[in-house]
Design a protein around this motif. Structure first.
Motif, PDB file in Angstrom:
ATOM      1  N   LYS A  52       6.498 -33.405  -5.990  1.00  8.92           N
ATOM      2  CA  LYS A  52       6.799 -32.030  -5.594  1.00  8.92           C
ATOM      3  C   LYS A  52       6.973 -31.954  -4.095  1.00  8.92           C
ATOM      4  N   SER A  53       7.847 -31.043  -3.629  1.00  8.37           N
ATOM      5  CA  SER A  53       7.984 -30.863  -2.204  1.00  8.37           C
ATOM      6  C   SER A  53       6.723 -30.211  -1.651  1.00  8.37           C
ATOM      7  N   GLY A  54       6.484 -30.463  -0.356  1.00 11.04           N
ATOM      8  CA  GLY A  54       5.306 -29.870   0.259  1.00 11.04           C
ATOM      9  C   GLY A  54       4.825 -30.727   1.408  1.00 11.04           C
ATOM     10  N   ARG A  55       3.639 -30.411   1.912  1.00  9.64           N
ATOM     11  CA  ARG A  55       3.061 -31.166   3.014  1.00  9.64           C
ATOM     12  C   ARG A  55       1.947 -32.063   2.481  1.00  9.64           C
ATOM     13  N   TYR A  56       1.970 -33.309   2.915  1.00  7.17           N
ATOM     14  CA  TYR A  56       1.009 -34.286   2.428  1.00  7.17           C
ATOM     15  C   TYR A  56       0.392 -35.058   3.578  1.00  7.17           C
ATOM     16  N   ALA A  57      -0.821 -35.536   3.353  1.00 10.42           N
ATOM     17  CA  ALA A  57      -1.463 -36.443   4.293  1.00 10.42           C
ATOM     18  C   ALA A  57      -1.106 -37.861   3.899  1.00 10.42           C
ATOM     19  N   ILE A  58      -0.884 -38.721   4.915  1.00  7.92           N
ATOM     20  CA  ILE A  58      -0.585 -40.110   4.608  1.00  7.92           C
ATOM     21  C   ILE A  58      -1.864 -40.866   4.264  1.00  7.92           C
ATOM     22  N   LYS A  59      -2.938 -40.560   4.995  1.00 12.64           N
ATOM     23  CA  LYS A  59      -4.228 -41.190   4.717  1.00 12.64           C
ATOM     24  C   LYS A  59      -5.297 -40.141   4.505  1.00 12.64           C
ATOM     25  N   VAL A  60      -6.070 -40.281   3.469  1.00 10.96           N
ATOM     26  CA  VAL A  60      -7.206 -39.384   3.228  1.00 10.96           C
ATOM     27  C   VAL A  60      -8.444 -40.246   3.063  1.00 10.96           C
ATOM     28  N   ARG A  61      -9.486 -39.906   3.804  1.00 15.68           N
ATOM     29  CA  ARG A  61     -10.726 -40.685   3.658  1.00 15.68           C
ATOM     30  C   ARG A  61     -11.736 -39.943   2.796  1.00 15.68           C
TER      31      ARG A  61
END
Ligand SMILES: [Zn+2]
Length: 61
Positions: A52-61
């Motif tokens: 889906k389109s949207g904003r994502y984090a490349i890395k999540v801890r």
């Protein structure tokens, strides 16, 4: 309010629930902002399994 990233699908949220998968498993410790406009045309989105389109984090801890 700082953005949080979903640990399940990496979508960014400014609330307490992921707008993408409705998970409440969010983290404020994330890095790298990825904006997906057209997931079918984006190789990065395919690599990260984003549908889906949207904003994502490349890395999540
Ligand atoms: Zn999610």
């Amino acid at each position: 309010m700082p953005l949080k990233a979903c640990r399940d699908c990496r979508a960014l949220s400014n609330g307490s629930i992921c707008p993408n998968c409705k998970s409440s498993n969010l983290s404020d410790d994330w890095s790298g902002l990825l904006i997906v406009l057209d997931p079918e045309a984006s190789k990065i989105a395919a690599m990260m399994n984003i549908k889906k389109s949207g904003r994502y984090a490349i890395k999540v801890r």
